[in-house]
Write an enzyme that holds these catalytic residues in place. Structure first.
Site, PDB file in Angstrom:
ATOM      1  N   SER A   1       0.430  -1.169  -0.171  1.00 53.60           N
ATOM      2  CA  SER A   1      -0.686   0.101  -0.114  1.00 53.60           C
ATOM      3  C   SER A   1       1.253   1.263   0.071  1.00 53.60           C
ATOM      4  O   SER A   1       2.132   1.513   0.353  1.00 53.60           O
ATOM      5  CB  SER A   1      -0.793  -0.083   1.018  1.00 53.60           C
ATOM      6  OG  SER A   1       0.060  -0.454   2.542  1.00 53.60           O
TER       7      SER A   1
ATOM      8  N   GLU B   1       1.167   6.065   0.642  1.00 53.57           N
ATOM      9  CA  GLU B   1       0.181   6.644   2.206  1.00 53.57           C
ATOM     10  C   GLU B   1       1.218   8.015   1.116  1.00 53.57           C
ATOM     11  O   GLU B   1       1.442   8.482   0.599  1.00 53.57           O
ATOM     12  CB  GLU B   1       0.959   7.133   3.092  1.00 53.57           C
ATOM     13  CG  GLU B   1       0.665   7.706   4.072  1.00 53.57           C
ATOM     14  CD  GLU B   1       0.977   7.742   5.482  1.00 53.57           C
ATOM     15  OE1 GLU B   1       0.475   6.857   6.250  1.00 53.57           O
ATOM     16  OE2 GLU B   1       1.901   8.712   6.114  1.00 53.57           O
TER      17      GLU B   1
ATOM     18  N   ASP C   1      -0.787  13.754  17.404  1.00 56.15           N
ATOM     19  CA  ASP C   1       0.391  15.199  17.894  1.00 56.15           C
ATOM     20  C   ASP C   1      -0.928  16.073  17.895  1.00 56.15           C
ATOM     21  O   ASP C   1      -2.003  16.968  17.781  1.00 56.15           O
ATOM     22  CB  ASP C   1       0.943  15.458  17.146  1.00 56.15           C
ATOM     23  CG  ASP C   1       1.835  14.178  16.720  1.00 56.15           C
ATOM     24  OD1 ASP C   1       2.333  13.502  17.711  1.00 56.15           O
ATOM     25  OD2 ASP C   1       1.893  13.742  15.865  1.00 56.15           O
TER      26      ASP C   1
ATOM     27  N   GLN D   1       6.061   2.798  12.198  1.00 57.51           N
ATOM     28  CA  GLN D   1       6.907   3.788  11.394  1.00 57.51           C
ATOM     29  C   GLN D   1       7.872   2.777  10.941  1.00 57.51           C
ATOM     30  O   GLN D   1       8.803   1.950  11.090  1.00 57.51           O
ATOM     31  CB  GLN D   1       7.485   4.418  13.198  1.00 57.51           C
ATOM     32  CG  GLN D   1       8.107   5.232  12.893  1.00 57.51           C
ATOM     33  CD  GLN D   1       7.749   6.985  12.214  1.00 57.51           C
ATOM     34  OE1 GLN D   1       7.953   6.615  11.223  1.00 57.51           O
ATOM     35  NE2 GLN D   1       7.177   7.705  13.048  1.00 57.51           N
TER      36      GLN D   1
ATOM     37  N   PHE E   1      12.240  14.815   9.757  1.00 58.13           N
ATOM     38  CA  PHE E   1      11.445  14.322  10.622  1.00 58.13           C
ATOM     39  C   PHE E   1      12.022  12.932  11.532  1.00 58.13           C
ATOM     40  O   PHE E   1      11.646  12.799  11.736  1.00 58.13           O
ATOM     41  CB  PHE E   1      11.002  12.982   9.201  1.00 58.13           C
ATOM     42  CG  PHE E   1      10.158  13.744   8.298  1.00 58.13           C
ATOM     43  CD1 PHE E   1       9.369  15.137   8.220  1.00 58.13           C
ATOM     44  CD2 PHE E   1       9.790  13.454   6.801  1.00 58.13           C
ATOM     45  CE1 PHE E   1       9.336  15.731   7.770  1.00 58.13           C
ATOM     46  CE2 PHE E   1       9.425  13.939   5.878  1.00 58.13           C
ATOM     47  CZ  PHE E   1       8.669  15.442   6.527  1.00 58.13           C
TER      48      PHE E   1
ATOM     49  N   HIS F   1       4.270  -0.826   3.346  1.00 60.73           N
ATOM     50  CA  HIS F   1       3.263   0.417   2.848  1.00 60.73           C
ATOM     51  C   HIS F   1       4.807   1.088   3.053  1.00 60.73           C
ATOM     52  O   HIS F   1       5.458   2.032   3.852  1.00 60.73           O
ATOM     53  CB  HIS F   1       2.442   0.243   4.866  1.00 60.73           C
ATOM     54  CG  HIS F   1       1.865   1.657   4.106  1.00 60.73           C
ATOM     55  ND1 HIS F   1       0.331   1.259   3.668  1.00 60.73           N
ATOM     56  CD2 HIS F   1       2.087   3.182   5.375  1.00 60.73           C
ATOM     57  CE1 HIS F   1       0.314   2.810   4.216  1.00 60.73           C
ATOM     58  NE2 HIS F   1       0.883   3.731   5.014  1.00 60.73           N
TER      59      HIS F   1
END
Length: 281
Positions: A7, A9, A100, A169, A209, A259
């Site tokens: 998949s 994102e 968040d 993650q 990041f 992913h």
């Protein structure tokens, strides 16, 4: 035997120009026929309208879509209304997250939910099995966790609340993923745990990041990327080989899919997908 899921994102753009560009990238990604496109949801619902616009457009094209749903700052009524809308669109999968706290939001504005397991339980109570629910997993531990054991307990609470699967993650150390999966199996957690894959195309952005989310960039990778300076082509070539090798290790080790965090760029994903010989039908 579980069929592996591959998949991608996306994140909702903030401008009309950004949306136009994203639609072009989606057209390229869609040629890969991923299992679904997930769409992120900003802190405290800060990209709610962008998320809705992106999800609506994807569903107009009959593209399987999994909206992210972050619960911090939301009321039960708001979440119920959003999920009802998603049902009308034919959405079958969600990515349920705590999310968040946006900058400036006080404790009294947190809404009715404090943790992702509460959101998962709410969806199960209100909508039964209407949605397949994915949750987040952290092989290298959540940056706000006090210790690894507590972090794992938090993950298990989400699974016990009714999660169907998990997306990790991103990471660059396959051993961290396999150790996490082993720990899950020993604890009786048998849901699919799909590795999150972040292409390496911009070292400065990646370092920022990673410092924020707690994902480790192994020292040997950092040193190599730093050594390339502003040589973008060398960064991308090296980064591609690192991520390609990582994906190969994960697939060989039995990962139930991948992913891809696209950062709204199709080219790195298309190249990885092609060289990994992932299915396109």
């Amino acid at each position: 035997m579980i069929t592996p899921l591959y998949s991608v994102e996306l994140f909702p753009p903030k401008t009309a120009e950004g949306m136009a560009k994203l639609k072009l990238e989606i057209s390229q990604l869609n040629t890969l026929n991923p299992a679904y496109f997930s769409v992120t949801y900003g802190a405290g619902g800060s990209t709610r309208e962008g998320t809705l616009d992106t999800v609506n457009w994807l569903r107009e094209l009959n593209i399987d879509t999994a909206p992210h749903l972050a619960c911090i700052g939301s009321t039960r009524e708001q979440v119920r209304e959003l999920l009802t809308h998603y049902q009308t669109l034919g959405i079958k999968r969600l990515v349920a997250l705590r999310g968040d706290m946006p900058s400036g939001m006080g404790a009294g504005e947190r809404g009715n939910f404090h943790y992702a397991n509460e959101l998962v339980q709410f969806v199960r109570t209100e909508f039964s099995d209407a949605f397949s629910i994915e949750v987040a997993a952290y092989p290298e531990y959540h940056p706000q966790s006090s210790n690894p054991a507590r972090d794992f307990e938090n993950f298990k609470r989400k699974v016990d609340a009714g999660a169907d699967g998990a997306i990790t993650q991103y990471f660059y150390n396959a051993d961290a993923y396999f150790a996490f999966v082993t720990n899950c199996q020993r604890s009786g957690i048998n849901i699919p745990i799909i590795p999150g894959i972040m292409p390496i195309t911009n070292y400065t952005q990646l370092a920022r990041f990673s410092d924020t989310c707690g994902a480790e960039i192994p020292r040997w990778i950092r040193r190599q990327l730093e050594g390339f300076g502003d040589d973008v082509e060398s960064i991308r070539a090296f980064g591609h080989e690192v991520v390609l090798n990582l994906c190969q290790q994960l697939i060989a080790g039995g990962a139930p899919g991948l992913h891809f965090y696209t950062m709204n760029q199709s080219a790195p994903i298309v190249r990885l997908w092609t060289e990994l010989h992932l299915p396109t039908k």
